[in-house]
Enzyme design. Structure first.
Site, PDB file in Angstrom:
ATOM      1  N   LYS A  31      37.074   5.130  38.756  1.00 21.47           N
ATOM      2  CA  LYS A  31      38.113   6.272  38.397  1.00 21.47           C
ATOM      3  C   LYS A  31      39.483   5.449  38.296  1.00 21.47           C
ATOM      4  O   LYS A  31      39.814   4.488  38.553  1.00 21.47           O
ATOM      5  CB  LYS A  31      38.105   7.303  39.691  1.00 21.47           C
ATOM      6  CG  LYS A  31      36.674   8.174  39.515  1.00 21.47           C
ATOM      7  CD  LYS A  31      36.820   9.017  40.611  1.00 21.47           C
ATOM      8  CE  LYS A  31      35.512  10.119  40.702  1.00 21.47           C
ATOM      9  NZ  LYS A  31      35.539  10.990  41.769  1.00 21.47           N
TER      10      LYS A  31
ATOM     11  N   TYR B 208      32.195  17.334  34.413  1.00 19.76           N
ATOM     12  CA  TYR B 208      32.523  18.209  35.678  1.00 19.76           C
ATOM     13  C   TYR B 208      32.070  19.391  35.659  1.00 19.76           C
ATOM     14  O   TYR B 208      32.629  20.406  36.444  1.00 19.76           O
ATOM     15  CB  TYR B 208      33.782  17.686  36.377  1.00 19.76           C
ATOM     16  CG  TYR B 208      33.695  16.434  37.013  1.00 19.76           C
ATOM     17  CD1 TYR B 208      33.077  15.996  38.282  1.00 19.76           C
ATOM     18  CD2 TYR B 208      34.794  15.422  36.588  1.00 19.76           C
ATOM     19  CE1 TYR B 208      33.242  14.706  38.823  1.00 19.76           C
ATOM     20  CE2 TYR B 208      34.696  14.168  37.238  1.00 19.76           C
ATOM     21  CZ  TYR B 208      33.992  13.597  38.247  1.00 19.76           C
ATOM     22  OH  TYR B 208      34.016  12.578  38.714  1.00 19.76           O
TER      23      TYR B 208
ATOM     24  N   ASN C 239      38.804   9.317  45.084  1.00 12.12           N
ATOM     25  CA  ASN C 239      38.054   8.738  45.835  1.00 12.12           C
ATOM     26  C   ASN C 239      37.021   7.714  45.115  1.00 12.12           C
ATOM     27  O   ASN C 239      36.124   7.492  45.440  1.00 12.12           O
ATOM     28  CB  ASN C 239      36.907   9.617  46.316  1.00 12.12           C
ATOM     29  CG  ASN C 239      36.202  10.547  45.270  1.00 12.12           C
ATOM     30  OD1 ASN C 239      36.589  10.348  44.035  1.00 12.12           O
ATOM     31  ND2 ASN C 239      35.320  11.285  45.688  1.00 12.12           N
TER      32      ASN C 239
ATOM     33  N   HIS D 296      32.615   7.365  40.468  1.00 16.63           N
ATOM     34  CA  HIS D 296      31.691   8.459  40.390  1.00 16.63           C
ATOM     35  C   HIS D 296      30.316   7.797  40.497  1.00 16.63           C
ATOM     36  O   HIS D 296      30.200   6.769  39.806  1.00 16.63           O
ATOM     37  CB  HIS D 296      32.021   9.252  39.077  1.00 16.63           C
ATOM     38  CG  HIS D 296      30.713   9.995  38.788  1.00 16.63           C
ATOM     39  ND1 HIS D 296      30.605  11.341  39.064  1.00 16.63           N
ATOM     40  CD2 HIS D 296      29.913   9.773  37.767  1.00 16.63           C
ATOM     41  CE1 HIS D 296      29.296  11.714  38.344  1.00 16.63           C
ATOM     42  NE2 HIS D 296      28.952  10.761  37.839  1.00 16.63           N
TER      43      HIS D 296
ATOM     44  N   GLU E 258      24.151  11.774  31.931  1.00 14.64           N
ATOM     45  CA  GLU E 258      25.319  11.082  32.012  1.00 14.64           C
ATOM     46  C   GLU E 258      25.565   9.679  31.241  1.00 14.64           C
ATOM     47  O   GLU E 258      26.279   9.287  30.691  1.00 14.64           O
ATOM     48  CB  GLU E 258      25.847  10.922  33.453  1.00 14.64           C
ATOM     49  CG  GLU E 258      26.112  12.326  34.179  1.00 14.64           C
ATOM     50  CD  GLU E 258      26.522  12.056  35.619  1.00 14.64           C
ATOM     51  OE1 GLU E 258      27.006  12.826  35.995  1.00 14.64           O
ATOM     52  OE2 GLU E 258      26.573  10.879  36.148  1.00 14.64           O
TER      53      GLU E 258
HETATM   54  P1  IDP Z   1      30.680  13.204  44.426  1.00 11.71           P
HETATM   55  O1  IDP Z   1      31.683  12.575  43.487  1.00 11.71           O
HETATM   56  O2  IDP Z   1      30.610  12.724  45.608  1.00 11.71           O
HETATM   57  O3  IDP Z   1      29.317  13.706  43.490  1.00 11.71           O
HETATM   58  P2  IDP Z   1      31.322  16.110  43.880  1.00 11.71           P
HETATM   59  O4  IDP Z   1      31.131  17.189  44.900  1.00 11.71           O
HETATM   60  O5  IDP Z   1      30.389  16.296  42.840  1.00 11.71           O
HETATM   61  O6  IDP Z   1      31.274  14.716  44.790  1.00 11.71           O
HETATM   62  O7  IDP Z   1      32.900  16.285  43.340  1.00 11.71           O
HETATM   63  C1  IDP Z   1      33.153  15.741  42.359  1.00 11.71           C
HETATM   64  C2  IDP Z   1      34.492  15.160  42.327  1.00 11.71           C
HETATM   65  O8  IDP Z   1      35.440  16.186  42.682  1.00 11.71           O
HETATM   66  C3  IDP Z   1      34.642  14.216  43.645  1.00 11.71           C
HETATM   67  O9  IDP Z   1      34.249  12.872  43.647  1.00 11.71           O
HETATM   68  C4  IDP Z   1      36.227  14.471  43.899  1.00 11.71           C
HETATM   69  O10 IDP Z   1      36.838  13.369  43.162  1.00 11.71           O
HETATM   70  C5  IDP Z   1      36.537  15.738  43.589  1.00 11.71           C
HETATM   71  N1  IDP Z   1      36.483  16.650  44.822  1.00 11.71           N
HETATM   72  C6  IDP Z   1      35.339  17.190  45.418  1.00 11.71           C
HETATM   73  N2  IDP Z   1      35.765  17.968  46.400  1.00 11.71           N
HETATM   74  C7  IDP Z   1      36.838  18.003  46.379  1.00 11.71           C
HETATM   75  C8  IDP Z   1      37.881  18.524  47.232  1.00 11.71           C
HETATM   76  O11 IDP Z   1      37.376  19.701  47.978  1.00 11.71           O
HETATM   77  N3  IDP Z   1      39.234  18.531  47.075  1.00 11.71           N
HETATM   78  C9  IDP Z   1      39.616  17.629  45.957  1.00 11.71           C
HETATM   79  N4  IDP Z   1      38.857  17.259  45.176  1.00 11.71           N
HETATM   80  C10 IDP Z   1      37.499  17.116  45.385  1.00 11.71           C
HETATM   81 MG    MG Z   2      28.926  14.781  42.028  1.00 14.02          MG
END
Ligand code: IDP
Ligand code: MG
Length: 156
Positions: A9, A49, A112, A115, A126
């Site tokens: 990212k 997303y 974070n 992805h 994807e």
């Molecule tokens: P993942 O990336 O571990 O699959 P997902 O639940 O699919 O996690 O969420 C997609 C992305 O959305 C996350 O990687 C993160 O960047 C963002 N995200 C998820 N939950 C939150 C939140 O509660 N606050 C802010 N950003 C979030």
């Molecule tokens: Mg996810």
């Protein structure tokens, strides 16, 4: 063998962590079969997303993912989807275990770093979304016979 989609990212690119993160996957034995740097267009981010479209963090996530270049990588290996998700660690940097990419390199819950596809079916979708037909390269590394036990004819 599975192929999965990884995106480093914008925070990973800006923080100069691409090499360190890619090393985690290479060290594990995964094979890079596709790689490109790109700016994700808004509509592609929305599609990628879309399962989160109703979440409060959706707009912020789209802004983040389109805020700068990302590195999109296709990684191949036995159980690559699950292996990569484990190497990545839990979604929130503050919760991810030490030893994982998110656990070692970040503390933010939204920035974070990475992805990774969450199932073999999602991976196919994807990969199709981010790579054109012919972009992925099928090749053998010289180290292959030492990464997998091939004595029975398939990778063990
Ligand atoms: P993942 O990336 O571990 O699959 P997902 O639940 O699919 O996690 O969420 C997609 C992305 O959305 C996350 O990687 C993160 O960047 C963002 N995200 C998820 N939950 C939150 C939140 O509660 N606050 C802010 N950003 C979030
Ligand atoms: Mg996810």
């Amino acid at each position: 063998m599975q192929t999965t989609l990884i995106i480093l990212k914008p925070d990973a690119v800006q923080r100069g962590l691409m090499g360190s993160i890619i090393s985690r996957f290479e060290d594990k034995g995964l094979r890079i079969v596709g790689c490109k740097m790109m700016l994700i267009p808004r509509d592609l981010a929305e599609k990628h997303y879309e399962v989160h479209a109703d979440k409060p963090f959706y707009e912020g996530l789209l802004n983040f993912m389109t805020s700068g270049p990302v590195l999109v990588i296709a990684l191949q290996g036995v159980d690559a989807v699950e292996v990569c998700r484990k190497l990545m660690g839990a979604t929130f940097g503050s919760k991810a275990e030490p030893g994982t990419i998110r656990g070692d390199f970040g503390i933010s819950n939204s920035f974070n770093l990475i992805h990774g596809s969450d199932s073999p079916e999602t991976a196919l979708e994807e990969l199709d979304r981010f790579f054109k037909h012919g972009d992925l390269i099928d090749y053998e590394r010289a180290i292959e016979p030492w990464v997998y036990d091939m004595t029975a004819g398939s990778p063990e």
